[in-house]
Design a protein around this motif. Structure first.
Motif, short mmCIF file in Angstrom:
data_model
loop_
_atom_site.label_atom_id
_atom_site.label_comp_id
_atom_site.label_asym_id
_atom_site.label_seq_id
_atom_site.Cartn_x
_atom_site.Cartn_y
_atom_site.Cartn_z
N PHE A 118 46.50 -6.90 134.40
CA PHE A 118 46.23 -5.47 134.21
C PHE A 118 44.78 -5.23 134.60
O PHE A 118 43.89 -5.93 134.13
N LEU A 119 44.52 -4.23 135.44
CA LEU A 119 43.16 -3.88 135.84
C LEU A 119 42.61 -2.78 134.95
O LEU A 119 43.28 -1.76 134.74
N TRP A 120 41.37 -2.97 134.46
CA TRP A 120 40.73 -2.01 133.54
C TRP A 120 39.35 -1.70 134.11
O TRP A 120 38.48 -2.57 134.14
N ALA A 121 39.12 -0.48 134.57
CA ALA A 121 37.89 -0.15 135.28
C ALA A 121 37.12 0.97 134.62
O ALA A 121 37.68 1.83 133.94
N HIS A 122 35.81 0.96 134.87
CA HIS A 122 34.94 2.02 134.38
C HIS A 122 34.07 2.57 135.50
O HIS A 122 33.52 1.82 136.31
N SER A 123 33.96 3.89 135.58
CA SER A 123 33.01 4.60 136.42
C SER A 123 33.07 4.12 137.87
O SER A 123 34.12 4.15 138.50
N ALA A 124 31.94 3.66 138.43
CA ALA A 124 31.92 3.23 139.82
C ALA A 124 32.88 2.08 140.09
O ALA A 124 33.31 1.88 141.23
N GLY A 125 33.24 1.33 139.06
CA GLY A 125 34.22 0.27 139.21
C GLY A 125 35.61 0.79 139.54
O GLY A 125 36.47 0.03 140.00
N CYS A 126 35.84 2.08 139.30
CA CYS A 126 37.16 2.65 139.61
C CYS A 126 37.41 2.67 141.11
O CYS A 126 38.57 2.60 141.54
N ARG A 176 20.42 9.69 134.78
CA ARG A 176 20.37 8.81 133.62
C ARG A 176 20.72 9.56 132.35
O ARG A 176 21.46 9.08 131.50
N ARG A 177 20.20 10.78 132.23
CA ARG A 177 20.51 11.58 131.04
C ARG A 177 22.00 11.89 130.97
O ARG A 177 22.62 11.83 129.91
N ALA A 178 22.59 12.20 132.12
CA ALA A 178 24.03 12.49 132.15
C ALA A 178 24.84 11.27 131.76
O ALA A 178 25.85 11.38 131.06
N LEU A 179 24.41 10.10 132.22
CA LEU A 179 25.15 8.87 131.92
C LEU A 179 25.14 8.52 130.44
O LEU A 179 26.08 7.89 129.95
N TRP A 180 24.08 8.91 129.73
CA TRP A 180 23.92 8.46 128.34
C TRP A 180 23.86 9.61 127.34
O TRP A 180 23.50 9.41 126.19
N HIS A 226 46.77 4.68 133.41
CA HIS A 226 46.16 5.33 132.25
C HIS A 226 44.79 5.81 132.68
O HIS A 226 44.02 5.05 133.28
N ILE A 227 44.46 7.06 132.40
CA ILE A 227 43.16 7.62 132.77
C ILE A 227 42.48 8.15 131.51
O ILE A 227 43.09 8.89 130.73
N THR A 228 41.20 7.77 131.33
CA THR A 228 40.44 8.20 130.16
C THR A 228 39.18 8.93 130.57
O THR A 228 38.46 8.49 131.48
N LEU A 229 38.91 10.05 129.92
CA LEU A 229 37.61 10.71 130.01
C LEU A 229 37.06 10.87 128.59
O LEU A 229 37.82 11.12 127.65
N ALA A 230 35.76 10.72 128.46
CA ALA A 230 35.12 10.85 127.15
C ALA A 230 35.00 12.32 126.76
O ALA A 230 34.89 13.21 127.60
N GLU A 231 35.01 12.55 125.46
CA GLU A 231 34.79 13.91 124.95
C GLU A 231 33.48 14.49 125.47
O GLU A 231 33.40 15.66 125.83
N GLY A 263 34.55 11.44 120.49
CA GLY A 263 33.29 10.87 120.04
C GLY A 263 32.56 10.03 121.05
O GLY A 263 31.49 9.49 120.75
N ALA A 264 33.09 9.88 122.27
CA ALA A 264 32.49 8.97 123.25
C ALA A 264 31.70 9.74 124.29
O ALA A 264 32.00 10.89 124.62
N GLY A 265 30.68 9.05 124.84
CA GLY A 265 29.99 9.51 126.03
C GLY A 265 30.57 8.83 127.26
O GLY A 265 31.54 8.08 127.16
N HIS A 266 29.94 9.07 128.39
CA HIS A 266 30.45 8.51 129.66
C HIS A 266 30.74 7.02 129.56
O HIS A 266 31.75 6.54 130.07
N ASN A 267 29.86 6.28 128.91
CA ASN A 267 30.03 4.83 128.78
C ASN A 267 30.93 4.52 127.58
O ASN A 267 30.47 4.07 126.52
#
Length: 302
Positions: A118-126, A176-180, A226-231, A263-267
């Motif tokens: 199963f492949l599980w990716a985040h952000s640029a890894g997508c 950077r501010r957007a990422l965190w 499965h696709i996830t976006l943070a709140e 409750g999550a941010g981008h990361n």
């Protein structure tokens, strides 16, 4: 009587293998009798440590997944980890895709692969993950998770980019501010990514034509998705519309599940709610391993 409960996994450790003369590294945790293997693909400006943040085992995808009986290989993407400095051999997307497939095959050699990968990716890894999943070699994957990915940037990022275009000598986009953002979504010593940061390879900033190519590749992905976006996603447009936009491109997947992580941010994997996020997607991985059919609302035409 034979137990069907997963055995305790060995500890997280780093491994390096050779792939066509280039070293490939990964963080690995191995279940004794794995249900399946999760290959985790990190985003930009970090490494596989994103999935096992030092000092925060509760946030670790590797440790949580291993407890549930999954072996995890958190691959350092091409140009990161041990392959940093070999970018001249990894410039083309096809080179990076071949490198990733060969690295996974090598890491899995002599290992129990359970019911599949199963492949599980985040952000640029997508990007790399979509390329792998749409390749003929990806047809046997159990499924795919894509987190922190979109097609339209968040208004805050668009405003920062526009300001930079108007006056490039005086301003620069505050990505950077957007990422965190926001700070309260992360533990204080995690916010900003100082511990897990890494230099990005030279190819990372070249994304010309990616959105058009993404639409073409996404339609070829034939496995459950499965696709996830943070709140609090601030890089890409968030909310139901932000999820539906990229999801509409995956016309060939037999099952599509969309999730907004509270409750999550981008990361997402290092946010305070990382454990909740990981458990949510691990339930999907388990369903993929079992071959559970899609619900009527999750079915897509192939």
């Amino acid at each position: 009587m034979t137990s069907t409960e997963p055995e305790l996994a060995s500890g997280v450790h780093r491994e390096v293998v050779g792939v066509h003369g280039v070293p490939a590294s990964a963080l690995v945790i191995e279940a004794a009798r794995p249900r399946a293997v999760i290959v985790a693909v990190h985003g930009g400006a970090t490494t596989s440590t994103y999935f096992d943040h030092p000092g925060h085992p509760r946030l670790s995808l590797l440790r949580t997944a291993a407890t549930a009986g999954f072996t995890v290989i958190a691959l350092d993407r091409p140009g990161y980890g041990s392959s940093a400095g070999h970018e001249e051999r990894l410039q083309a997307p096809e080179q990076r895709t071949d490198f990733a497939f060969a690295a996974v095959d090598t890491f899995l050699r002599d290992r129990d692969g359970g019911l599949g990968v199963f492949l599980w990716a985040h952000s640029a890894g997508c990007e790399l993950t979509v390329r792998m999943a749409s390749d003929p070699r990806g047809a046997d994957l159990l499924g795919v998770e894509l987190a922190g990915m979109g097609r339209t940037h968040h208004p805050r990022v668009l405003a920062a980019m526009e300001e930079w275009r108007r006056n490039p000598a005086r301003t620069r986009p505050d990505l950077r501010r957007a990422l965190w953002d926001p700070p309260h979504a992360y533990p204080a010593d995690v916010y900003g990514g100082r511990v897990i940061g890494a230099a990005s390879p030279s190819y990372e900033g070249r994304r010309e034509g990616w959105q058009e190519e993404f639409a073409r590749l996404a339609a070829r992905v034939p496995v459950p998705l499965h696709i996830t976006l943070a709140e609090y996603e601030r890089v890409w447009r968030n909310g139901p519309e932000g999820l539906a936009d990229p999801a509409s491109m995956f016309t060939g997947t037999p099952r599509l599940v969309l999730h907004e992580q509270a409750g999550a941010g981008h990361n997402t994997s290092v946010s305070r709610t990382a454990l909740a996020y990981h458990l949510h997607v691990l339930a999907f991985v388990e369903e993929c391993a079992l071959g559970v059919p899609a619900l009527p609302s999750e079915r897509r035409a192939r």
